[in-house]
Every structure is written in C-alpha cells, then in structure tokens.
Motif scaffolding. Structure first.
Motif, PDB file in Angstrom:
ATOM      1  N   ARG A 351       0.841  -1.188   0.000  1.00  0.00           N
ATOM      2  CA  ARG A 351       0.000   0.000   0.000  1.00  0.00           C
ATOM      3  C   ARG A 351       0.873   1.234   0.000  1.00  0.00           C
ATOM      4  O   ARG A 351       1.791   1.369   0.810  1.00  0.00           O
ATOM      5  N   ARG A 356      -3.374   0.010  -3.590  1.00  0.00           N
ATOM      6  CA  ARG A 356      -3.112  -1.288  -2.951  1.00  0.00           C
ATOM      7  C   ARG A 356      -2.857  -2.338  -4.027  1.00  0.00           C
ATOM      8  O   ARG A 356      -3.619  -2.434  -4.987  1.00  0.00           O
ATOM      9  N   GLU A 378      -6.293  -6.401  -2.413  1.00  0.00           N
ATOM     10  CA  GLU A 378      -5.843  -6.700  -1.046  1.00  0.00           C
ATOM     11  C   GLU A 378      -6.171  -8.140  -0.674  1.00  0.00           C
ATOM     12  O   GLU A 378      -6.922  -8.832  -1.364  1.00  0.00           O
TER      13      GLU A 378
ATOM     14  N   THR B  95      -9.060   3.114   2.847  1.00  0.00           N
ATOM     15  CA  THR B  95      -8.081   2.502   1.940  1.00  0.00           C
ATOM     16  C   THR B  95      -7.101   1.595   2.681  1.00  0.00           C
ATOM     17  O   THR B  95      -6.176   1.066   2.081  1.00  0.00           O
ATOM     18  N   THR B  97      -5.948  -1.862   4.869  1.00  0.00           N
ATOM     19  CA  THR B  97      -6.324  -3.279   4.768  1.00  0.00           C
ATOM     20  C   THR B  97      -7.283  -3.622   5.908  1.00  0.00           C
ATOM     21  O   THR B  97      -7.350  -2.928   6.918  1.00  0.00           O
TER      22      THR B  97
END
Lengths: 431, 158
Positions: A351, A356, A378, B95, B97
């Motif tokens: 990221r 990402r 992701e 944005t 994870t």
C-alpha cells in the motif's frame, strides 16, 4: 466436515512413486485420451458416458493451470481398456505431449463406480503415479479433481489445488447498508453455500488446512470477535471466552492451533491458542498494532505485520514469539501477509497512498515482486500449489470481486461467484 | 435490554471536504419533531458538546486539539447525565487493509474513551468498539448515546 463418499482403493501393487518434477517453467503438454471402461453392452455405454464426463472435468482442471496444457480429448477417439495400463507412448510423444493421463470407469454391483487414473511420462516411457476410488455417481467430480491433482503433482512437483475449497465474504446491498455473509465453495465454484445468515456483519473467513473448519470474525456481540465453525455440523463457538476484541485468525499448518490478534486497551498483539480451545499464549508485546499473523508451513515461524516502526511492515518471529525481525524496509506499507504452502514466499498487500497491490517476497526479505497493478487489491491467499493466489479487487464503482493470479506474471482472472465477494481464503487439499 | 440509538453526526470542520465554503457557514438543521426522551437527550448532547463525531487524520490515532475541545464538552454533558451510557464507534481508513483498519478504529475509539475517562467519566459509562472500514466515511470515532438502561451498567453517581 463434509462426508467423503468415496474411498481410495489400491490399484495393483505399486504405490505412488516419487514424482518426476519438471522444474523448467515451460508449459508441459499433457495428452488426455478419453477415459474408457471395461464394461460391455448397455452398461458399457453408461460407463463410457460417466468416463467422458470425468475426462472433461480433468481437462477443465488442467486447463486452469499455468503449467499444464492438455491436448483436447475427442470423444470419438475410443481408447481401449488395455491401453490404460499399457499406453503407446510414441503416439503421444509425436503429438508433443510429455505427460499422459489415462483412466477407466467400471460399474460395481452396489451401484457405485470404480474410477482409476494413471499418469505417465511419455519421454521416459514410465508411470509417474496412479490413483483409484470407489465413488458414488455424485462424487465423480471430486474423484476427477483427485486425478487432476495426481497429474499436476506428478508433472510439476507441486500439490494440486483442484480438490480444495475457497471461503469468502459474500456482499449484497447498497454501500451504506452492506449485507455480509460467510460463503464457502469448492475451488471450481461448485457446492456453493452460505454459513451465516447476513443479520450480522462478518469478516475474514479462514479455512482449516483440510477445509473442514472455519474461523471468522463476527460483530454479533457488538465488537469484532473470532468464532470457529465446524462446516460439517455447523456447530459454532467463540475462539476465546470473554469480551475482548479478537480478529485476524489463521490456522497452523497442522490445524491444531489458531494464531490471532487481540486488542487490549489501545494495543493489538498476536496470540496463539489451541484450535479446540485452551489458554491463549501472547507472542508480541510491542506498542502499536501487531496483526495478520500467518504460520510458515513447517510450523516454526510466524510472519505478521506491525506498525511499531511508524508504518506497517512485515516481521518474522519464532512461534514462541522470540527473534522478531523485520523483513521489509520501504516507504510503502506492507500488510496482510500469508506464507506460501511450500514455504518459499510470503504474499502481502502493498500500500502506497491510496494504491493497494498484491506482492510476494522471500521470508528473508529478498526477491520482492509485485503481482498486480491495483489500484484496490488486497488480502492475498495461496493455492495449495504455491503457484497461484486468490485476492480481493475492488473496482472503480466500489464493488469488490474475487480474482486469481498466477506467479507467472499473467493477468489476474475474475472468479465467477453469485454476488460481490471480499476476503477470499483458499484451503489446502481436502481428505 | 439495551437498544442502540444512532445519533446523526453533526458536521465538524476537521476534514477537508467539510471546509467547503458552503458547508462551513451552514447551521445545523433544526431538530426534527422530538417525541422520545432519548431523542431529546441526543439532540441536547450534540448541541451542548459541539458534535458527536471526532475526526482523525488518516493513518493517525492521535487526538487533535479540536477533538479534545469537543470531548471536554462531551464529558461535561456526560457528568451532568450519569444515567446515560455512551458507546464510541471507531472507524478505520477506507483505503487501509481489513484487519489494520479494524485495529485503527479500535485504537481511535479507545483514545476517545480514555480521554473521557481521564476527564472523570466513569469507565462503566463509556464503551468502545470498532467498525474498521465496514462503515463508509472518513476516519473518525462517533459517540453514540444508548437507551437509558437498568442499573446494570450505570453507576449511581458520576
């Protein structure tokens, strides 16, 4: 655990020998003549029909891989029963095939079928492996996947991922009121089902190595907590008692332990607990967020992400928490690592800014490589073959889907599922 | 049985998008017809404390001076209403994870809770949780009043 309705049977005397691994990255052409049958008359025609179905299933399996290229079987090319165990190697060599898969289907008096398949090296003219099953008609698909797995293992040296499961979060509804359910399917898309009702937000399903159990995160109690469910009996229980926030579960390679994150105060650390319960053991104590732990396949190390340095980076430690060492050093953030089943690589989410991507890196921090271009990829999870990954890609309209990507650099492929999906997780081979 | 009542987040001036000229000058919408005593409390809480949403810089869990000002006003209100429980809902960055966002939201709500406790609010009056990135919107923590409950959670005296 779903009941396995077929039993492996011994074919002849010789067990599966050590596979001849073809290590070169080039595609191996595999001849796949129609599977045949020793049955005769009406019964023979029925058996040949079943055999043809199995042949097509194997062809589809092999064609999905980046390493094997099946010669399209033609149903009209009748293949005799004696040729199953005594093939004419030169015929297939001449057509460019290095590998050969033959097989038969035979009806039994109890209504089930004996299914056998054999894998050969046409250049050396020798058998690489054989496998056989007694299977009910509706288990033909799994028997064919097992044959595909045998061929893949014999010809590439890596375990196949045909008889595996994928769990993910099925998403429906508008962005402001998303309904999330845990879904589980076979990796070919069959046997798709939902494990939760959608009344509570759920996240991050993680299958046990053989695919029979599942750990996931639910908001049912008001705060995220890990639950463990047996996919056969649907029985559920909290991973650990109490009200603490728990998340990011992953099974150990032997399925006996679950590593997870627990939030105490404003500090997230990594713990490990028996898959059937027990007292959690704390592995990290650093301030900040330590999470997304994943075991190495030998069970000796754990990779995890930590923002103790100021940004999310990957660290490796011994399974008792000792010798924590950082393996990524970059301005980008590295998160959500998963160790490959062969131990050679660690997949992660890379990221930088709002971008990402999915990448891989060696456990020693070398050989870093990006596999996808993003911008919103992701959560990678390895196939049993260690040559392919599933991950979540969110499109420009904000809808997440599940994609497969191979290590060979080819473009990611979107998987067909009944609705949007996120947080995919790929099991090892089922029993 | 505790039922949760959602508060409309009053707009604060922290994030860039909230600083657009047209938005900044706008007064909060007048409260709608209020029937429920809890609705009255909600409206009063939002007005008296200057807002129910604390915004965070992306990637950060630190409270800004502005956040502390609002939380001090919230604490004042909560000390005057020891019979009201609040729930802090933390949100991560969209944005980020999945799991890191969960932990960030938990840290943010814990920061808010801890600051309220530091200002003298009994810890039993305040609970904290995280949505991670499961609820759209900017990184924030929202203080939500909960229905007046039995004596279980709320101590008799502030």
């Amino acid at each position: 655990m779903r009941a396995i309705q077929f039993a492996a049977v011994a074919l002849g005397a010789s067990p599966l020998g050590s596979p001849a691994a073809a290590q070169e990255p080039a595609v191996t052409v595999v001849a796949l003549p129609p599977m045949t049958s020793p049955d005769s008359g009406t019964q023979g025609n029925e058996s040949l029909g079943v055999a043809w179905e199995a042949t097509q299933l194997i062809e589809t399996d092999l064609r999905q891989t980046a390493e094997l290229m099946p010669l399209s079987p033609n149903r009209k090319d009748y293949y005799s029963y004696p040729e199953v165990t005594a093939p004419t190697f030169s015929k297939w060599r001449d057509r460019g095939a290095k590998g050969l898969v033959t097989g038969f289907v035979q009806q039994r008096s109890d209504g089930r079928y004996t299914i056998g398949c054999y894998v050969y090296d046409t250049e050396k003219g020798r058998e690489l492996g054989r496998i056989g099953f007694v299977a009910a008609r509706n288990d033909l698909r799994r028997a064919a996947h097992k044959c595909s797995g045998l061929a893949y293992k014999a010809l590439t040296g890596s375990p196949g991922m045909f008889d595996t499961r994928i769990a993910y979060v099925a998403e429906t509804g508008p962005p402001s009121a998303r309904v999330k359910r845990i879904a589980v399917m076979d990796s070919d898309g069959y046997d798709h089902g939902y494990m939760t009702a959608g009344d509570t937000t759920v996240l991050t399903p993680r299958l046990s190595p053989k695919g029979g159990r599942l750990a996931y995160v639910t908001f049912q109690g008001g705060t995220p907590q890990v639950r463990v469910v047996d996919l056969g009996s649907s029985q559920q229980r909290p991973l650990v008692p109490g009200n603490a926030m728990t998340f990011a579960p992953r099974y150990s390679p032997d399925g006996s332990q679950i590593v997870f994150s627990m939030m105490l105060g404003a500090n997230s650390d990594i713990y490990v607990v028996g898959a059937n319960g027990g007292m959690p053991r704390r592995l990290t104590t650093a301030p900040g967020i330590d999470t997304d732990a994943s075991f190495s396949p030998d069970g000796r190390n754990i990779v995890f992400e930590s923002d103790r340095s100021g940004s999310q980076q990957l660290y490796v430690m011994n399974t008792d928490g000792s010798q924590q060492r950082r393996i990524t050093f970059s301005q980008a953030a590295y998160s959500a690592p998963e160790w490959s089943p062969d131990g050679n690589l660690i997949a992660f989410t890379w990221r930088f800014g709002d971008t990402r991507r999915i990448g891989v890196i060696g456990p020693d921090g070398t050989h870093e490589k990006q596999l996808t271009a993003g911008p919103a990829d992701e959560g990678p999870s390895w196939a049993a073959s260690s040559r392919e990954l599933v991950f979540q890609r969110t499109d420009a309209s904000g809808r997440p889907g599940i994609y497969r990507v191979s290590l060979d650099g080819s473009a990611p492929r979107k998987m067909t599922i009944p609705q949007d999906g996120s947080d995919p997780n790929w099991s090892g081979a089922m029993d | 049985m505790r039922k949760q009542i959602l508060l409309l987040a009053a707009l604060l001036a922290a994030p860039a998008w909230a600083q657009l000229p047209g938005l900044r000058a706008r007064q909060p919408a007048p409260p709608a017809m209020v029937q429920n005593p809890l609705d009255l409390l909600r409206a009063d809480f939002a007005v008296q404390s200057g807002g129910t949403t604390i915004y965070f810089t992306p990637g950060s869990v630190g409270l800004t001076q502005q956040a502390r000002t609002i939380l001090a006003a919230q604490a004042m209100w909560l000390r005057q209403h020891p019979e009201v429980a609040v729930r802090i809902e933390g949100r991560g960055d969209p944005t980020d994870t999945r799991d890191h966002a969960l932990a960030m939201g938990a840290e943010r709500s814990a920061q808010v809770r801890d600051y309220l406790v530091l200002l003298g609010i009994p810890s039993a009056q305040v609970t904290a949780m995280t949505w991670g990135k499961e609820r759209p919107g900017p990184p924030s923590a929202t203080t939500t009043l909960q229905e007046l409950s039995g004596p279980a959670l709320i101590p008799a005296a502030g």
